[in-house]
Design an enzyme around this catalytic site. Structure first.
Site, PDB file in Angstrom:
ATOM      1  N   ASP A  63       0.867  -1.166   0.000  1.00 22.51           N
ATOM      2  CA  ASP A  63       0.000   0.000   0.000  1.00 22.51           C
ATOM      3  C   ASP A  63       0.908   1.222   0.000  1.00 22.51           C
ATOM      4  OD1 ASP A  63      -1.606   2.165   0.610  1.00 22.51           O
ATOM      5  OD2 ASP A  63      -2.643   1.203   2.284  1.00 22.51           O
ATOM      6  N   TYR A  76      -8.158  14.077  -9.036  1.00 18.44           N
ATOM      7  CA  TYR A  76      -7.252  13.266  -9.846  1.00 18.44           C
ATOM      8  C   TYR A  76      -6.351  14.148 -10.712  1.00 18.44           C
ATOM      9  CZ  TYR A  76      -5.844   9.317 -12.834  1.00 18.44           C
ATOM     10  OH  TYR A  76      -5.139   8.349 -13.515  1.00 18.44           O
ATOM     11  N   ALA A 128      -6.094   4.468 -21.964  1.00 19.76           N
ATOM     12  CA  ALA A 128      -5.610   3.089 -22.133  1.00 19.76           C
ATOM     13  C   ALA A 128      -6.628   2.184 -21.464  1.00 19.76           C
ATOM     14  CB  ALA A 128      -4.234   2.916 -21.520  1.00 19.76           C
TER      15      ALA A 128
END
Length: 261
Positions: free
Chosen positions: A76, A169, A202
């Site tokens: 993580d 993001y 992608a």
């Protein structure tokens, strides 16, 4: 629509190197990159937060390339101890660390007015802070070893281009680009190159699960080729940056995209 080109065979560009790839489980860019690195002759340490998928990916790649060249450890990237353990394993198992591909990231969709602090913090901690932690761990070890090395970060065209619902993001990926440029200036002093790729679309199964068909169609319509990229097409550019063919590139963010404004 222009079809995807044939898959390019490996050319042993990275023979004898050791690479760490984060978020490498499954069929996305990380998994494609791990396979590509192995095809080019590297040994690879895989990591991912999804332990089961990671083990499955390790078994698949070990069967294809040999167990001695593939190792995995769940990691993580928001946990500093787990990050340190990952890089320690790479050096212990293979005696060297040559290439690090920071692929771990977390997305989500929410308008800024509705976004909670927790949503913002979680995306930033995985996508930007995680890249920072892994880059720091890599550079510390590469500097101590004195043998150079390469770091390749996975950014996104969203770091340059606005998209509704993607403030967290986009901010994280723009941060990855800035981190890449600053780290490159520092790392050049001890012969380490730091670059990034910036893919547009992608497509892979995990992305399909969290994205609406309408949005995927809209994003695809922006691509000059009329299709999404295959994850291995992004992996090809990562391999280029990791190889000697990119020996004079550092601090660069290469767009892997046919997207037009």
């Amino acid at each position: 629509m222009t079809p995807a080109p044939p898959y390019e065979p490996g050319h042993r560009l990275l023979a004898g190197r050791t690479a760490v790839v984060t978020a490498a489980a499954g069929a996305g860019i990380g998994g494609a990159t791990a396979r590509r690195l192995l095809e080019e002759g590297a040994s690879v340490v895989l990591s991912d937060a999804h332990a089961r998928r990671l083990k499955e990916t390790e078994a698949e790649l070990a069967a294809a390339f040999g167990a001695g060249r593939v190792t995995s450890l769940p990691c993580d990237v928001t946990d500093e101890d787990q990050v340190a353990a990952l890089f320690d394993l790479a050096e212990e198992r293979h005696g060297r660390l040559d290439i690090v591909v920071n692929n771990a990231g977390l997305g989500g969709t929410a308008d800024l007015v509705d976004m909670s602090d927790d949503q913002w913090d979680k995306v930033l901690d995985v996508t930007l802070n995680g890249t920072f932690r892994c880059t720091r761990a890599a550079l510390r070890r590469m500097r101590a070893a004195g043998a150079g090395g390469v770091v390749v970060n996975n950014a996104s065209v969203i770091g340059w281009r606005a998209q509704k619902g993607q403030s967290h993001y986009a901010a994280a990926k723009a941060g990855v680009m800035a981190l890449t440029r600053c780290a490159a200036l520092e790392a050049a002093e001890y012969g380490v190159r730091v670059n990034a790729v910036s893919p547009s679309l992608a497509l892979h199964p995990h992305l399909v699960k969290v994205t609406t068909p309408e949005l995927l169609a809209e994003l695809t319509s922006r691509e000059a080729f009329g299709r999404h990229a295959e994850p291995w097409e992004v992996a090809n550019v990562i391999v280029f940056l990791a190889s000697g063919y990119a020996s004079y590139l550092t601090g660069e963010v290469l767009s892997v995209s046919s997207q037009h404004p």
